[in-house]
Structures are given as C-alpha cells and as structure tokens.
Design a protein around this motif. Sequence first.
Motif, mmCIF file in Angstrom:
data_model
loop_
_atom_site.group_PDB
_atom_site.id
_atom_site.type_symbol
_atom_site.label_atom_id
_atom_site.label_comp_id
_atom_site.label_asym_id
_atom_site.label_seq_id
_atom_site.Cartn_x
_atom_site.Cartn_y
_atom_site.Cartn_z
ATOM 1 N N UNK A 1 -13.163 8.176 5.722
ATOM 2 C CA UNK A 1 -14.267 7.704 4.886
ATOM 3 C C UNK A 1 -15.621 7.982 5.523
ATOM 4 N N UNK A 2 -15.665 7.949 6.835
ATOM 5 C CA UNK A 2 -16.915 8.288 7.531
ATOM 6 C C UNK A 2 -17.258 9.757 7.315
ATOM 7 N N UNK A 3 -16.233 10.611 7.299
ATOM 8 C CA UNK A 3 -16.461 12.020 6.995
ATOM 9 C C UNK A 3 -16.966 12.217 5.576
ATOM 10 N N UNK A 4 -16.404 11.481 4.631
ATOM 11 C CA UNK A 4 -16.873 11.554 3.245
ATOM 12 C C UNK A 4 -18.339 11.138 3.163
ATOM 13 N N UNK A 5 -18.681 10.072 3.876
ATOM 14 C CA UNK A 5 -20.062 9.593 3.866
ATOM 15 C C UNK A 5 -20.995 10.623 4.496
ATOM 16 N N UNK A 6 -20.564 11.275 5.578
ATOM 17 C CA UNK A 6 -21.380 12.317 6.193
ATOM 18 C C UNK A 6 -21.648 13.462 5.237
ATOM 19 N N UNK A 7 -20.634 13.860 4.477
ATOM 20 C CA UNK A 7 -20.797 14.911 3.467
ATOM 21 C C UNK A 7 -21.843 14.500 2.433
ATOM 22 N N UNK A 8 -21.719 13.280 1.918
ATOM 23 C CA UNK A 8 -22.653 12.797 0.901
ATOM 24 C C UNK A 8 -24.063 12.677 1.451
ATOM 25 N N UNK A 9 -24.183 12.187 2.677
ATOM 26 C CA UNK A 9 -25.498 11.993 3.281
ATOM 27 C C UNK A 9 -26.214 13.317 3.464
ATOM 28 N N UNK A 10 -25.489 14.333 3.938
ATOM 29 C CA UNK A 10 -26.093 15.656 4.117
ATOM 30 C C UNK A 10 -26.593 16.207 2.793
ATOM 31 N N UNK A 11 -25.757 16.120 1.764
ATOM 32 C CA UNK A 11 -26.151 16.652 0.464
ATOM 33 C C UNK A 11 -27.330 15.924 -0.132
ATOM 34 N N UNK A 12 -27.311 14.589 -0.052
ATOM 35 C CA UNK A 12 -28.407 13.811 -0.626
ATOM 36 C C UNK A 12 -29.726 14.112 0.081
ATOM 37 N N UNK A 13 -29.680 14.228 1.419
ATOM 38 C CA UNK A 13 -30.897 14.536 2.166
ATOM 39 C C UNK A 13 -31.420 15.923 1.811
ATOM 40 N N UNK A 14 -30.530 16.889 1.646
ATOM 41 C CA UNK A 14 -30.954 18.237 1.265
ATOM 42 C C UNK A 14 -31.661 18.236 -0.078
ATOM 43 N N UNK A 15 -31.122 17.474 -1.022
ATOM 44 C CA UNK A 15 -31.705 17.420 -2.362
ATOM 45 C C UNK A 15 -33.098 16.800 -2.318
ATOM 46 N N UNK A 16 -33.231 15.675 -1.609
ATOM 47 C CA UNK A 16 -34.536 15.013 -1.523
ATOM 48 C C UNK A 16 -35.559 15.924 -0.860
ATOM 49 N N UNK A 17 -35.169 16.606 0.216
ATOM 50 C CA UNK A 17 -36.121 17.441 0.946
ATOM 51 C C UNK A 17 -36.556 18.658 0.143
ATOM 52 N N UNK A 18 -35.635 19.266 -0.574
ATOM 53 C CA UNK A 18 -36.027 20.406 -1.410
ATOM 54 C C UNK A 18 -36.945 19.943 -2.542
ATOM 55 N N UNK A 19 -36.685 18.753 -3.059
ATOM 56 C CA UNK A 19 -37.515 18.185 -4.120
ATOM 57 C C UNK A 19 -38.923 17.906 -3.595
ATOM 58 N N UNK A 20 -39.000 17.294 -2.413
ATOM 59 C CA UNK A 20 -40.307 17.030 -1.814
ATOM 60 C C UNK A 20 -41.082 18.321 -1.584
ATOM 61 N N UNK A 21 -40.402 19.331 -1.095
ATOM 62 C CA UNK A 21 -41.053 20.605 -0.808
ATOM 63 C C UNK A 21 -41.657 21.209 -2.064
ATOM 64 N N UNK A 22 -40.944 21.077 -3.189
ATOM 65 C CA UNK A 22 -41.444 21.640 -4.446
ATOM 66 C C UNK A 22 -42.612 20.832 -5.013
ATOM 67 N N UNK A 23 -42.618 19.520 -4.774
ATOM 68 C CA UNK A 23 -43.613 18.654 -5.389
ATOM 69 C C UNK A 23 -44.935 18.576 -4.626
ATOM 70 N N UNK A 24 -45.013 19.214 -3.457
ATOM 71 C CA UNK A 24 -46.238 19.167 -2.662
ATOM 72 C C UNK A 24 -46.775 20.577 -2.463
#
Length: 419
Positions: free
Chosen positions: A99-122
Amino acid sequence: MRQYLPIFSLLLGSAFLLFAGGINGLILPVRGNAEGFSSVSLGLLGTGWAVGYVAGCIMVPALVARVGHIRAFGALAAIAAVSMLGSAIAVMPWAWIVLRGVCGFCFAGAAMIVESWLSEQTDPGSRGRVFGVYTMVNLGANTAGYLMLTLGDTSGFFFFALAAIFYCLALVPTALSNTSTPAPLVSVKLNMKSLWRNSPVAVFAVFWVGVSNAAFGTLAPVYAQQVGLVLTAVAVFTAVPILAGAVMQMPIGLMSDRMDRRKVLTGVAVLALAADLSFIVIAPEGRMLNLALAALLGGSIYAMYPIIVAHANDHADPGTAIQISGGLLLTYGIGSIVGPTVAGWAMTEVGIRALFLVTACAHGMVILYTLWRMAKREAVAEDEKSNFQPINAGRTSNLQTAETSQNDAPSLETDSSGT
C-alpha cells in the motif's frame, strides 16, 4: 496577488496533498514500531514508496494523456486515500509495504500534474517566484503533517482517517477550478550511458545520496522511538532535518557557483559523515543532542542533490538539461529503493545505530570517488558553469520539477557589483 489568485486552488490542493503525505510518512513507521514490526519491514516501507514513486514518474504521463489532468489527479488522490484506509484495516507488514508503494505512485503522479499546471498558469517572468512559493507551501504543509501526530493517540484509527480525508480534500480545489487544462506532461527518453560519460561524479554520487537520504528519511522515526524520545520529539526529529536542508541550500548553492562544485560536494559529504559518526560514537540519548545532530545531518544530505544536478549541467550539451535531470532522478530513485532495505536489515542484525553505519558508508563513497575524479578531471571554468538552482530531491522531485527548475528558476549568480 494577481499572480497568485489564479493558482490558489492548485497551491491549496498541493498543501492538502503534502499535509496528508506528512501524516502518512510518519504514522506508518511510528505505528509499525509500536506493533512490533521488524526494522527490515519498516525499511521496506521506504523501498515500496520509492518503487511506486519511480513507477509513477514513468507511467503517469501516459495516464494523463489518456484521461486528462483533472480526472487523473482525482483518481490518484482517491486511490491514495484508499491506500491509507487500507493500511488502517490491514495492520500487517506485507500489506503496508504494498500500500505504501501504491501511495508513492499516486503521490508522484499528483505532484507532476500540479507542477505542470502551475508552470502553464504562470508567465516565465514570475515562474521562479511562484515555484518558490509552491516549495514553501509544500514544506510547511509536510512539516505540519509530521507535527500533527503530537496531538493525539497514534494507536488508533484517527490519523489514518485524517490523512485519507486530506488526500480526498486535495482533489476538491482542482476539480472546482476554472483554470485551463495544461499541455501534456513531460515524457523523457533517457540515455544513461551518455549521462555517465557526461559526469561520472554526478551519477555515482546521486545513487549514494539516494541510498542515504531514503534510509534516513524512512527510518529516522524508528531510531528516534527506540532511543527513547517521546512522540513530540520524534515528530520534531523527523521535521528538523528537512527544514535544515531547505535553509542550507542557498548558502551552499552560492558557494558552489564560486568554486569547483566537486569540492563543495566533498565538503558537504564530510559534514554529513561527521554527523553519521557522531550518532554512532557519541550515541546520544537526550532530545537536544539528537535534534542538533539531526539538523547537521539534514542540512548536509538534503543540500547535496542540487549540487550534483548543477555539476552535471556544467558538462552538459545545450538542450539536454531535462534528460540529465530525468536520468539523475531515476538513479536517485534506484538508490532510494536500495537504502531503506539495507538499513532496515542492518538495524535488525546490528542494532538501531546501524542506520548511521549505512549512511556513513554512502557518504564515504561519495567523498572517495569525488576526490578520485578531481585528480582525473579539471574543474569547469567559471564562465562555463550553469547556475545553481535549489531543488527538492526525493518525495517532491519529478520531471516536472526538473524541467521548471532548469528553465525558469532565478539564478544565484551575483552581478558585477557583488549583490
């Protein structure tokens, strides 16, 4: 404020995500130690996280291309919440590792999405400042998540449920946001042979830094509990090294811009080795000495990664920065898989302070190899250096961070007046 209001929802979602991640990262080793899990099992929690995180960095761009940013982010945050609740139901080492591995997968993906979104919005002129705010928000939220455990009983269901709630809350601001959807995430084809030819020191050192950072980051709470620190001190012991590392990045970065970065890397590794050996030789039992040594160790180990990235880019061909950062992140991730496993085994077989034997070996390897390479290769000329950029390594680093930091972050170079 006009710059930050359009991205407020993204910053808020990221804060919820990192707050939940802080609780998640501390409750599992603390509760697992109380449940009698072996140090090997607790170390494998960090290994599971690293495996999932590396897999997320590789696979999530394709997922986003298929279903879009908002749906992908919502699904990942929801699955992270499910993994947290599953950990509360199935209190067993093997289940927690998966389950910790599953959470690591989700955390990486969510952070990537937020960062790409921030990059586009600024816009490019303010992107460095925006990502500075983003980093501070993440650091504050993550630290608050650690310290939250001091307010209640860790033996029950409460903190698992609280982390799951905030994982779910993280998807609300982005789901309700009216900002435009960003372009697809970065997908990088890596050439590890070329990376090694470009900078052997960077590749070699970043692996061992991954070993040491992941081992300490995963098992520091276990060490703190077993030397007798109360829960409040355990939470502070976990948070202080991260804060010290954030503070030290700027002065160390300025120093590395003015001299051979390999010398700076060696000096920082020597400080880290001194902290490792102090934990072993002095064997501190009291709170204050443990916290002081943790600050010294954190200030050293969490400042190494950006020096390594800057050194690799000093030798890079134009236009290859993202490939270099991606290769270093992958190598760091491999080290993060190895470190907690070896350290957990060593703590079980040798004793609790064997954690610092593992980190000391890692830092010793960095020192010896870097000194050997300095004798083989001249330093980069001052006017050919790239600019040092503060970078978070490990749980909050991915290809989106790498792309933005290489292209948009402000330089630490001084102008001719010395300001």
